[in-house]
Scaffold this motif. Structure first.
Motif, PDB file in Angstrom:
ATOM      1  N   TYR A  30      55.128  44.995 -52.270  1.00  0.00           N
ATOM      2  CA  TYR A  30      56.509  45.492 -52.228  1.00  0.00           C
ATOM      3  C   TYR A  30      56.806  46.213 -50.909  1.00  0.00           C
ATOM      4  N   GLY A  31      55.878  47.056 -50.468  1.00  0.00           N
ATOM      5  CA  GLY A  31      56.099  47.803 -49.232  1.00  0.00           C
ATOM      6  C   GLY A  31      56.247  46.895 -48.025  1.00  0.00           C
ATOM      7  N   GLU A  32      55.419  45.855 -47.939  1.00  0.00           N
ATOM      8  CA  GLU A  32      55.501  44.922 -46.818  1.00  0.00           C
ATOM      9  C   GLU A  32      56.800  44.128 -46.842  1.00  0.00           C
ATOM     10  N   VAL A  33      57.212  43.690 -48.022  1.00  0.00           N
ATOM     11  CA  VAL A  33      58.460  42.933 -48.147  1.00  0.00           C
ATOM     12  C   VAL A  33      59.655  43.823 -47.800  1.00  0.00           C
ATOM     13  N   PHE A  34      59.644  45.072 -48.275  1.00  0.00           N
ATOM     14  CA  PHE A  34      60.733  46.005 -47.972  1.00  0.00           C
ATOM     15  C   PHE A  34      60.828  46.243 -46.464  1.00  0.00           C
ATOM     16  N   GLU A  35      59.702  46.535 -45.829  1.00  0.00           N
ATOM     17  CA  GLU A  35      59.718  46.822 -44.388  1.00  0.00           C
ATOM     18  C   GLU A  35      60.212  45.627 -43.591  1.00  0.00           C
ATOM     19  N   ARG A  36      59.809  44.428 -43.978  1.00  0.00           N
ATOM     20  CA  ARG A  36      60.181  43.231 -43.237  1.00  0.00           C
ATOM     21  C   ARG A  36      61.667  42.893 -43.405  1.00  0.00           C
ATOM     22  N   ASN A  37      62.216  43.086 -44.603  1.00  0.00           N
ATOM     23  CA  ASN A  37      63.582  42.630 -44.876  1.00  0.00           C
ATOM     24  C   ASN A  37      64.662  43.677 -44.676  1.00  0.00           C
ATOM     25  N   VAL A  38      64.407  44.924 -45.020  1.00  0.00           N
ATOM     26  CA  VAL A  38      65.435  45.955 -44.863  1.00  0.00           C
ATOM     27  C   VAL A  38      64.900  47.234 -44.237  1.00  0.00           C
ATOM     28  N   GLY A  39      63.615  47.320 -44.001  1.00  0.00           N
ATOM     29  CA  GLY A  39      63.009  48.540 -43.475  1.00  0.00           C
ATOM     30  C   GLY A  39      62.986  48.587 -41.959  1.00  0.00           C
ATOM     31  N   GLN A  40      62.010  49.270 -41.422  1.00  0.00           N
ATOM     32  CA  GLN A  40      61.918  49.484 -39.976  1.00  0.00           C
ATOM     33  C   GLN A  40      61.645  48.204 -39.197  1.00  0.00           C
ATOM     34  N   GLY A  41      61.120  47.172 -39.853  1.00  0.00           N
ATOM     35  CA  GLY A  41      60.865  45.897 -39.186  1.00  0.00           C
ATOM     36  C   GLY A  41      62.059  44.963 -39.188  1.00  0.00           C
ATOM     37  N   SER A  42      63.210  45.416 -39.649  1.00  0.00           N
ATOM     38  CA  SER A  42      64.417  44.586 -39.707  1.00  0.00           C
ATOM     39  C   SER A  42      65.523  45.229 -38.870  1.00  0.00           C
ATOM     40  N   PRO A  43      66.611  44.510 -38.642  1.00  0.00           N
ATOM     41  CA  PRO A  43      67.742  45.098 -37.911  1.00  0.00           C
ATOM     42  C   PRO A  43      68.393  46.264 -38.657  1.00  0.00           C
ATOM     43  N   LEU A  44      68.267  46.320 -40.006  1.00  0.00           N
ATOM     44  CA  LEU A  44      68.899  47.402 -40.767  1.00  0.00           C
ATOM     45  C   LEU A  44      68.197  48.741 -40.578  1.00  0.00           C
ATOM     46  N   LYS A  45      66.882  48.719 -40.418  1.00  0.00           N
ATOM     47  CA  LYS A  45      66.062  49.923 -40.176  1.00  0.00           C
ATOM     48  C   LYS A  45      66.302  51.031 -41.204  1.00  0.00           C
ATOM     49  N   LEU A  46      66.340  50.660 -42.495  1.00  0.00           N
ATOM     50  CA  LEU A  46      66.519  51.645 -43.559  1.00  0.00           C
ATOM     51  C   LEU A  46      65.213  52.364 -43.865  1.00  0.00           C
ATOM     52  N   GLU A  47      65.325  53.623 -44.251  1.00  0.00           N
ATOM     53  CA  GLU A  47      64.167  54.385 -44.707  1.00  0.00           C
ATOM     54  C   GLU A  47      63.853  53.991 -46.145  1.00  0.00           C
TER      55      GLU A  47
END
Length: 66
Positions: A30-47
């Motif tokens: 879950y953490g890897e998918v979150f980071e890749r799609n909406v987290g710091q690894g994506s354009p959205l950079k959500l916490e």
């Protein structure tokens, strides 16, 4: 995984082909998918915020497996 294996024993030819594919990308936890799609690894950079594990102040909790 075991559910898919169990289902593949009784599947037709199309389902057999889907279960035997080796080129599916690895999704991650879950953490890897979150980071890749909406987290710091994506354009959205959500916490992660409340989407963190409960030990880190979030609401994600998994009961112990017996």
């Amino acid at each position: 995984m075991f559910g898919l294996l169990r289902c593949s024993e009784h599947a037709g030819p199309v389902q057999q082909h889907l279960f035997q594919r080796q080129d599916w990308p690895a999704m991650g936890n879950y953490g890897e998918v979150f980071e890749r799609n909406v987290g710091q690894g994506s354009p959205l950079k959500l916490e992660r915020g409340v989407n963190q594990q409960w030990l880190k102040g979030g609401l994600m909790y998994s009961p112990p497996f017996l």
